[in-house]
Scaffold this motif. Structure first.
Motif, PDB file in Angstrom:
ATOM      1  N   MET A  28      24.474  -3.004 -28.311  1.00 13.97           N
ATOM      2  CA  MET A  28      23.661  -3.220 -26.892  1.00 13.97           C
ATOM      3  C   MET A  28      22.447  -3.131 -26.904  1.00 13.97           C
ATOM      4  SD  MET A  28      26.085   0.076 -25.400  1.00 13.97           S
ATOM      5  CE  MET A  28      26.135  -0.601 -23.618  1.00 13.97           C
ATOM      6  N   PRO A  29      22.022  -4.478 -27.304  1.00 18.73           N
ATOM      7  CA  PRO A  29      20.331  -4.435 -27.340  1.00 18.73           C
ATOM      8  C   PRO A  29      19.707  -3.987 -26.136  1.00 18.73           C
ATOM      9  CG  PRO A  29      21.667  -6.647 -28.123  1.00 18.73           C
ATOM     10  CD  PRO A  29      22.658  -5.635 -27.394  1.00 18.73           C
ATOM     11  N   GLY A  30      20.404  -4.286 -24.872  1.00 12.66           N
ATOM     12  CA  GLY A  30      19.680  -4.002 -23.767  1.00 12.66           C
ATOM     13  C   GLY A  30      18.821  -2.414 -23.677  1.00 12.66           C
ATOM     14  N   LEU A  31      19.490  -1.801 -24.635  1.00  8.21           N
ATOM     15  CA  LEU A  31      19.038  -0.287 -24.738  1.00  8.21           C
ATOM     16  C   LEU A  31      17.643  -0.109 -25.007  1.00  8.21           C
ATOM     17  CD1 LEU A  31      22.246   1.492 -26.245  1.00  8.21           C
ATOM     18  CD2 LEU A  31      21.358   1.620 -23.903  1.00  8.21           C
ATOM     19  N   ARG A  32      17.261  -1.152 -26.017  1.00 17.20           N
ATOM     20  CA  ARG A  32      15.837  -1.302 -26.276  1.00 17.20           C
ATOM     21  C   ARG A  32      14.657  -1.231 -25.036  1.00 17.20           C
ATOM     22  NH1 ARG A  32      17.704  -5.400 -29.879  1.00 17.20           N
ATOM     23  NH2 ARG A  32      17.850  -4.597 -31.984  1.00 17.20           N
ATOM     24  N   ASP A  33      15.168  -1.697 -23.758  1.00 19.32           N
ATOM     25  CA  ASP A  33      14.276  -1.589 -22.650  1.00 19.32           C
ATOM     26  C   ASP A  33      14.511  -0.274 -21.765  1.00 19.32           C
ATOM     27  OD1 ASP A  33      13.639  -4.148 -23.204  1.00 19.32           O
ATOM     28  OD2 ASP A  33      15.463  -5.091 -22.267  1.00 19.32           O
ATOM     29  N   HIS A  34      15.298   0.588 -22.208  1.00 19.44           N
ATOM     30  CA  HIS A  34      15.416   1.747 -21.525  1.00 19.44           C
ATOM     31  C   HIS A  34      14.104   2.580 -21.588  1.00 19.44           C
ATOM     32  CE1 HIS A  34      19.980   1.934 -20.522  1.00 19.44           C
ATOM     33  NE2 HIS A  34      19.576   0.554 -20.556  1.00 19.44           N
ATOM     34  N   ARG A  35      13.649   3.194 -20.580  1.00 18.47           N
ATOM     35  CA  ARG A  35      12.376   3.865 -20.369  1.00 18.47           C
ATOM     36  C   ARG A  35      12.519   5.218 -21.002  1.00 18.47           C
ATOM     37  NH1 ARG A  35       7.929   1.570 -17.711  1.00 18.47           N
ATOM     38  NH2 ARG A  35       8.242  -0.514 -17.103  1.00 18.47           N
ATOM     39  N   CYS A  36      13.739   5.920 -20.307  1.00 21.26           N
ATOM     40  CA  CYS A  36      13.920   7.254 -20.625  1.00 21.26           C
ATOM     41  C   CYS A  36      12.656   8.296 -20.211  1.00 21.26           C
ATOM     42  CB  CYS A  36      14.286   7.380 -22.075  1.00 21.26           C
ATOM     43  SG  CYS A  36      15.157   9.045 -22.225  1.00 21.26           S
ATOM     44  N   SER A  37      12.577   9.541 -20.573  1.00 20.61           N
ATOM     45  CA  SER A  37      11.611  10.235 -20.142  1.00 20.61           C
ATOM     46  C   SER A  37      10.182   9.809 -20.679  1.00 20.61           C
ATOM     47  CB  SER A  37      11.821  11.922 -20.704  1.00 20.61           C
ATOM     48  OG  SER A  37      12.018  11.842 -22.233  1.00 20.61           O
ATOM     49  N   ILE A  38      10.230   9.053 -21.553  1.00 24.09           N
ATOM     50  CA  ILE A  38       8.837   8.561 -22.160  1.00 24.09           C
ATOM     51  C   ILE A  38       8.097   7.729 -21.232  1.00 24.09           C
ATOM     52  CG2 ILE A  38       7.778   7.343 -24.018  1.00 24.09           C
ATOM     53  CD1 ILE A  38       9.738   8.502 -25.796  1.00 24.09           C
ATOM     54  N   GLY A  39       8.903   6.925 -20.313  1.00 27.63           N
ATOM     55  CA  GLY A  39       8.371   6.498 -19.376  1.00 27.63           C
ATOM     56  C   GLY A  39       8.069   4.937 -19.623  1.00 27.63           C
ATOM     57  N   GLU A  40       8.230   4.207 -20.420  1.00 29.85           N
ATOM     58  CA  GLU A  40       7.905   2.801 -20.967  1.00 29.85           C
ATOM     59  C   GLU A  40       9.102   2.376 -21.437  1.00 29.85           C
ATOM     60  OE1 GLU A  40       5.092   3.129 -24.687  1.00 29.85           O
ATOM     61  OE2 GLU A  40       4.075   4.032 -22.797  1.00 29.85           O
ATOM     62  N   PRO A  41       9.040   1.040 -21.597  1.00 27.19           N
ATOM     63  CA  PRO A  41      10.393   0.357 -22.361  1.00 27.19           C
ATOM     64  C   PRO A  41      10.156   0.820 -23.731  1.00 27.19           C
ATOM     65  CG  PRO A  41       9.039  -1.359 -20.919  1.00 27.19           C
ATOM     66  CD  PRO A  41       8.340  -0.116 -20.767  1.00 27.19           C
ATOM     67  N   GLY A  42      11.340   0.843 -24.382  1.00 28.63           N
ATOM     68  CA  GLY A  42      11.379   1.346 -25.595  1.00 28.63           C
ATOM     69  C   GLY A  42      11.625   2.942 -25.769  1.00 28.63           C
ATOM     70  N   GLY A  43      11.265   3.512 -24.594  1.00 32.38           N
ATOM     71  CA  GLY A  43      11.289   4.960 -24.722  1.00 32.38           C
ATOM     72  C   GLY A  43      12.719   5.774 -25.272  1.00 32.38           C
ATOM     73  N   PHE A  44      13.758   4.936 -24.749  1.00 31.25           N
ATOM     74  CA  PHE A  44      15.070   5.720 -25.240  1.00 31.25           C
ATOM     75  C   PHE A  44      15.251   5.490 -26.716  1.00 31.25           C
ATOM     76  CE2 PHE A  44      19.763   4.975 -25.693  1.00 31.25           C
ATOM     77  CZ  PHE A  44      20.042   6.490 -25.348  1.00 31.25           C
ATOM     78  N   LEU A  45      14.735   4.328 -27.267  1.00 29.85           N
ATOM     79  CA  LEU A  45      15.101   3.910 -28.591  1.00 29.85           C
ATOM     80  C   LEU A  45      14.353   4.781 -29.621  1.00 29.85           C
ATOM     81  CD1 LEU A  45      16.020   2.064 -30.784  1.00 29.85           C
ATOM     82  CD2 LEU A  45      13.830   0.487 -30.361  1.00 29.85           C
ATOM     83  N   ILE A  46      13.067   5.356 -28.882  1.00 30.21           N
ATOM     84  CA  ILE A  46      12.266   6.260 -29.733  1.00 30.21           C
ATOM     85  C   ILE A  46      12.880   7.561 -29.958  1.00 30.21           C
ATOM     86  CG2 ILE A  46      10.064   7.646 -29.620  1.00 30.21           C
ATOM     87  CD1 ILE A  46       8.667   5.078 -28.356  1.00 30.21           C
TER      88      ILE A  46
END
Length: 362
Positions: free
Chosen positions: A62-80
């Protein structure tokens, strides 16, 4: 595989305990949402960082998960978050959102919260199509279980299923417009009957909706002219939602269906509810079953109803009127709040809009 064998079976440990959707305003959002309750067993203490290859397998599928911001608040936040270590329920939330995104449904709102007991979680995801939302949550759970087990290769079939499901007819719309929505822990039906007694008996709907229903399904309508909150002493919801601040948030959901600058009637001294109602863009009217209305109440109230002896008194701005007398056939709070609601509606609505509206009690 030997490394994986030391972890418990995720399909045994991670289980869905309930799944349903809400279409109207609800405890978590004004948006339609899907809610899943999970118990995650041993995976309460096993994160994405603990499982070798977990993040790589999930993001490859699911490559689109790389763009999820999550609580970090910017693209890649969820990946972190995945690389640092986040937990099962939170991952299911993001996967459910991404599955919907993969079929072109632009959704982004999600939340994960712990429950009453360790290892129990509630996750919320926005949906556009109710059937797609429900199925995406269930499929997301299976995908995350497979990722923890080391058997995830592709989500192609899951996406194809959701795309087909998106073509099915959507459920009929909610009731669009009510005269008044009523909630609280007690005397909802009595309040509705009092409004009927006061003359609101035409085609306009008056609906009493239980806190339990709001929690599990959201409001069953999209708009009401006014709303009534009788109290926040709830008995029909789990203990987690009886905690005062959560109970107050739950009953205040009725304000989300009232138009901006509309009126919500709330109890005197329930200042937190008053603040929530005002935060929703509504004005406040208050009621008491005695004459004890504080200066803090009056500071925000556009009108108030109190009891002096057996008389129901309504005060608005600098005007005070006798609006009726108490009788013995209904609880006092139901009579007072219905009288204030009738007074408010008769101010708001033209006579032609309320069939046989008698107004306040004789």
């Amino acid at each position: 595989m030997a490394q994986r064998d030391r972890f418990p079976d995720p399909k045994v440990e991670i289980r869905m305990t309930s799944l349903h959707s809400t279409r109207g305003a609800n405890y978590w959002s004004r948006l339609p949402i899907t809610r899943m309750d999970l118990t995650i067993g041993a995976y309460e203490n096993i994160s994405s960082a603990d499982i070798p290859g977990f993040t790589q397998a999930l993001v490859s599928a699911m490559p689109g998960l790389r763009d999820h911001r999550c609580s970090i608040g910017e693209p890649g936040g969820f990946l972190i978050r995945l690389k640092r270590g986040t937990y099962c329920a939170h991952i299911v939330e993001h996967v459910a959102l991404e599955l919907q995104g993969m079929i072109g449904h632009e959704v982004g709102y999600g939340r994960t919260r712990g429950g009453d007991t360790t290892g129990e979680y509630t996750l919320i995801v926005e949906h556009i199509n109710e059937s797609v939302g429900l199925r995406s949550a269930a499929l997301a759970l299976e995908i995350v279980q497979s990722a923890f087990a080391g058997t995830l290769n592709s989500v192609e079939h899951q996406v194809a299923e959701l795309a087909a499901l998106a073509e099915t007819p959507v459920p009929p719309p909610l009731i669009q417009h009510l005269l008044c929505g009523i909630t609280g822990g007690a005397h909802r039906s009595e309040t509705r009957r009092e409004l009927v007694r006061l003359g609101f008996t035409g085609p306009e709907l008056i609906v009493d909706v239980s806190p339990s229903y709001i929690l599990n399904a959201g409001l069953p309508y999209s708009r009401s002219d006014i709303a009534i909150i009788l109290d926040a002493k709830l008995t029909d919801v789990p203990d987690y939602y009886r905690i005062p601040r959560r109970a107050r948030r739950l009953v205040s959901v009725v304000a989300d269906a009232v138009p901006e600058d509309g009126i919500v009637i709330v109890p005197a001294k329930e200042w937190e509810i008053q603040d929530m109602v005002r935060d929703a863009g509504c004005r406040v009217a208050i009621f008491a079953t005695d004459d004890d209305v504080t200066s803090k109440d009056k500071k925000v109230a556009r009108a108030s109803a109190t009891v002096e002896g057996r008389r129901i008194m309504i005060e608005q701005l600098d005007t005070s009127v006798e609006a009726g007398w108490l009788h013995d056939k209904a609880p006092v709070d139901a009579q007072v709040v219905a009288t204030l609601a009738a007074y408010t509606l008769n101010e708001m609505l033209k006579p032609a809009e309320v069939s046989s509206a008698a107004g306040v009690a004789d």
